[in-house]
Design a protein around this motif. Structure first.
Motif, PDB file in Angstrom:
ATOM      1  N   GLY A  35      85.438  34.968  -4.967  1.00 36.68           N
ATOM      2  CA  GLY A  35      86.852  35.179  -4.639  1.00 36.68           C
ATOM      3  C   GLY A  35      87.706  34.449  -5.660  1.00 36.68           C
ATOM      4  N   GLY A  44      91.018  34.397  -6.302  1.00 34.22           N
ATOM      5  CA  GLY A  44      92.478  34.367  -6.056  1.00 34.22           C
ATOM      6  C   GLY A  44      93.049  33.124  -6.727  1.00 34.22           C
ATOM      7  N   ARG A  45      94.217  32.655  -6.276  1.00 36.88           N
ATOM      8  CA  ARG A  45      94.825  31.474  -6.920  1.00 36.88           C
ATOM      9  C   ARG A  45      93.915  30.264  -6.803  1.00 36.88           C
ATOM     10  NH1 ARG A  45     100.039  31.741  -3.423  1.00 36.88           N
ATOM     11  NH2 ARG A  45      98.333  32.301  -2.047  1.00 36.88           N
ATOM     12  N   PHE A  46      93.380  30.033  -5.603  1.00 36.69           N
ATOM     13  CA  PHE A  46      92.521  28.879  -5.359  1.00 36.69           C
ATOM     14  C   PHE A  46      91.213  28.985  -6.153  1.00 36.69           C
ATOM     15  CE2 PHE A  46      89.061  26.970  -2.855  1.00 36.69           C
ATOM     16  CZ  PHE A  46      89.477  25.656  -2.835  1.00 36.69           C
ATOM     17  N   ASP A  55      84.066  38.664  -7.708  1.00 37.94           N
ATOM     18  CA  ASP A  55      85.165  39.194  -6.895  1.00 37.94           C
ATOM     19  C   ASP A  55      84.932  40.690  -6.738  1.00 37.94           C
ATOM     20  OD1 ASP A  55      88.257  37.898  -6.288  1.00 37.94           O
ATOM     21  OD2 ASP A  55      87.985  40.063  -6.056  1.00 37.94           O
ATOM     22  N   LYS A  56      85.387  41.229  -5.599  1.00 40.88           N
ATOM     23  CA  LYS A  56      85.193  42.672  -5.393  1.00 40.88           C
ATOM     24  C   LYS A  56      86.273  43.480  -6.097  1.00 40.88           C
ATOM     25  CE  LYS A  56      87.698  43.007  -1.063  1.00 40.88           C
ATOM     26  NZ  LYS A  56      87.728  43.356   0.316  1.00 40.88           N
ATOM     27  N   ILE A  68      90.872  41.864 -11.132  1.00 40.36           N
ATOM     28  CA  ILE A  68      90.804  40.395 -11.163  1.00 40.36           C
ATOM     29  C   ILE A  68      89.655  39.943 -12.062  1.00 40.36           C
ATOM     30  CG2 ILE A  68      90.173  38.399  -9.715  1.00 40.36           C
ATOM     31  CD1 ILE A  68      92.026  39.529  -7.582  1.00 40.36           C
ATOM     32  N   ALA A 115      81.572  42.442  -7.344  1.00 37.80           N
ATOM     33  CA  ALA A 115      80.601  42.644  -6.270  1.00 37.80           C
ATOM     34  C   ALA A 115      81.210  42.290  -4.925  1.00 37.80           C
ATOM     35  CB  ALA A 115      79.370  41.775  -6.510  1.00 37.80           C
ATOM     36  N   ASP A 116      80.686  42.940  -3.877  1.00 31.20           N
ATOM     37  CA  ASP A 116      81.072  42.608  -2.507  1.00 31.20           C
ATOM     38  C   ASP A 116      79.996  41.675  -1.957  1.00 31.20           C
ATOM     39  OD1 ASP A 116      81.526  42.442   0.209  1.00 31.20           O
ATOM     40  OD2 ASP A 116      82.012  44.566   0.434  1.00 31.20           O
ATOM     41  N   THR A 117      80.374  40.431  -1.715  1.00 29.09           N
ATOM     42  CA  THR A 117      79.373  39.423  -1.354  1.00 29.09           C
ATOM     43  C   THR A 117      78.963  39.463   0.121  1.00 29.09           C
ATOM     44  OG1 THR A 117      81.154  37.832  -1.052  1.00 29.09           O
ATOM     45  CG2 THR A 117      80.040  37.836  -3.185  1.00 29.09           C
ATOM     46  N   ILE A 132      87.139  32.966  -0.485  1.00 29.34           N
ATOM     47  CA  ILE A 132      87.784  34.105   0.193  1.00 29.34           C
ATOM     48  C   ILE A 132      88.531  33.510   1.387  1.00 29.34           C
ATOM     49  CG2 ILE A 132      87.407  36.253   1.464  1.00 29.34           C
ATOM     50  CD1 ILE A 132      84.624  36.417   0.113  1.00 29.34           C
ATOM     51  N   GLY A 133      89.775  33.893   1.598  1.00 30.51           N
ATOM     52  CA  GLY A 133      90.501  33.315   2.719  1.00 30.51           C
ATOM     53  C   GLY A 133      90.969  34.350   3.721  1.00 30.51           C
ATOM     54  N   ASP A 134      91.846  35.229   3.278  1.00 29.58           N
ATOM     55  CA  ASP A 134      92.497  36.175   4.192  1.00 29.58           C
ATOM     56  C   ASP A 134      91.508  37.018   4.997  1.00 29.58           C
ATOM     57  OD1 ASP A 134      94.867  35.231   3.372  1.00 29.58           O
ATOM     58  OD2 ASP A 134      95.378  36.923   2.056  1.00 29.58           O
ATOM     59  N   LYS A 184      86.483  27.726   1.728  1.00 23.56           N
ATOM     60  CA  LYS A 184      87.905  27.534   2.053  1.00 23.56           C
ATOM     61  C   LYS A 184      88.181  28.154   3.426  1.00 23.56           C
ATOM     62  CE  LYS A 184      91.397  30.609   0.442  1.00 23.56           C
ATOM     63  NZ  LYS A 184      92.266  31.164  -0.602  1.00 23.56           N
TER      64      LYS A 184
HETATM   65  P1  ATP Z   1      94.543  32.607  -2.820  1.00 20.78           P
HETATM   66  O1  ATP Z   1      95.325  32.006  -1.687  1.00 20.78           O
HETATM   67  O2  ATP Z   1      93.447  31.728  -3.323  1.00 20.78           O
HETATM   68  O3  ATP Z   1      95.392  33.169  -3.905  1.00 20.78           O
HETATM   69  P2  ATP Z   1      94.465  35.258  -1.935  1.00 20.78           P
HETATM   70  O4  ATP Z   1      95.413  35.152  -0.801  1.00 20.78           O
HETATM   71  O5  ATP Z   1      94.959  35.857  -3.193  1.00 20.78           O
HETATM   72  O6  ATP Z   1      93.790  33.846  -2.211  1.00 20.78           O
HETATM   73  P3  ATP Z   1      92.133  35.893  -0.453  1.00 20.78           P
HETATM   74  O7  ATP Z   1      92.216  36.921   0.613  1.00 20.78           O
HETATM   75  O8  ATP Z   1      92.022  34.483  -0.039  1.00 20.78           O
HETATM   76  O9  ATP Z   1      93.280  36.155  -1.505  1.00 20.78           O
HETATM   77  O10 ATP Z   1      90.884  36.311  -1.362  1.00 20.78           O
HETATM   78  C1  ATP Z   1      90.624  35.720  -2.583  1.00 20.78           C
HETATM   79  C2  ATP Z   1      89.810  36.698  -3.410  1.00 20.78           C
HETATM   80  O11 ATP Z   1      88.608  37.035  -2.711  1.00 20.78           O
HETATM   81  C3  ATP Z   1      90.518  38.027  -3.710  1.00 20.78           C
HETATM   82  O12 ATP Z   1      90.652  38.154  -5.105  1.00 20.78           O
HETATM   83  C4  ATP Z   1      89.614  39.080  -3.110  1.00 20.78           C
HETATM   84  O13 ATP Z   1      89.503  40.241  -3.947  1.00 20.78           O
HETATM   85  C5  ATP Z   1      88.264  38.365  -3.019  1.00 20.78           C
HETATM   86  N1  ATP Z   1      87.407  38.903  -1.965  1.00 20.78           N
HETATM   87  C6  ATP Z   1      87.764  39.199  -0.690  1.00 20.78           C
HETATM   88  N2  ATP Z   1      86.709  39.706  -0.005  1.00 20.78           N
HETATM   89  C7  ATP Z   1      85.653  39.720  -0.877  1.00 20.78           C
HETATM   90  C8  ATP Z   1      84.280  40.138  -0.777  1.00 20.78           C
HETATM   91  N3  ATP Z   1      83.774  40.631   0.359  1.00 20.78           N
HETATM   92  N4  ATP Z   1      83.495  40.015  -1.869  1.00 20.78           N
HETATM   93  C9  ATP Z   1      83.990  39.511  -3.027  1.00 20.78           C
HETATM   94  N5  ATP Z   1      85.272  39.115  -3.184  1.00 20.78           N
HETATM   95  C10 ATP Z   1      86.091  39.217  -2.134  1.00 20.78           C
END
Ligand code: ATP
Length: 141
Positions: A10, A12-14, A33-34, A38, A52-54, A75-77, A100
């Motif tokens: 994942g 994202g920003r973090f 990351d999927k 990104i 990849a989708d983990t 991955i957060g959301d 996280k």
């Molecule tokens: P941040 O707060 O760190 O910026 P975010 O809000 O941008 O995070 P999140 O939903 O926390 O986004 O997800 C972070 C990353 O995880 C995204 O870039 C997303 O594409 C990736 N991600 C989500 N689900 C999966 C998955 N099943 N496999 C791989 N990557 C994933």
């Protein structure tokens, strides 16, 4: 000396900030990351990247993730994806898992799964900034 090997799931920003800091510290980083866009953006900043989708066990197996020194689930959301990924990593025998969490309940589930360190980014950063304000001489930790 062998470089420490990390995987950040994942970006994202973090996750991307964590991954680039590890790179700057001389570690090897596999970023996953999927989201293809990104991954394309991060391709020349990390040692290896993969789209990849983990939440798919075979994917994690084929990436040799169990040989990493530490895997960070950033991955957060998508709480379901975070929990499923952490569980699969645990089952695969990853030595050290950091994840996280976005809520206390999310964090509790991650702990029950056996995640070694759960991070609450906003809460943890609040604590850290407060400590630094009280004691500006405190080294960054
Ligand atoms: P941040 O707060 O760190 O910026 P975010 O809000 O941008 O995070 P999140 O939903 O926390 O986004 O997800 C972070 C990353 O995880 C995204 O870039 C997303 O594409 C990736 N991600 C989500 N689900 C999966 C998955 N099943 N496999 C791989 N990557 C994933």
């Amino acid at each position: 000396m062998k470089m420490r090997q990390f995987s950040v799931i994942g970006l994202g920003r973090f996750g991307s900030s964590l991954a680039m800091t590890l790179m700057n510290e001389g570690c090897e980083v596999l970023g996953i990351d999927k989201n293809e866009e990104i991954i394309n953006n991060m391709a020349d900043r990390l040692t290896h990247v993969v789209v990849a989708d983990t939440t798919e066990e075979e994917v994690l197996r084929s990436l040799g993730i169990r040989n990493m020194d530490c895997v960070i689930v950033a991955i957060g959301d998508d709480i379901q994806a975070s929990i499923m990924t952490a569980l699969l990593l645990k089952d695969l025998g990853v030595r050290m898992i950091v994840a996280k969490a976005l809520s206390m309940l999310h964090g509790k589930v991650l702990e029950r799964i056996g995640v070694d360190r759960v991070i609450f980014p906003e809460r943890d950063m609040g604590v850290r900034v407060a400590h630094q304000l009280i004691n500006p001489n405190l080294l960054d930790y």
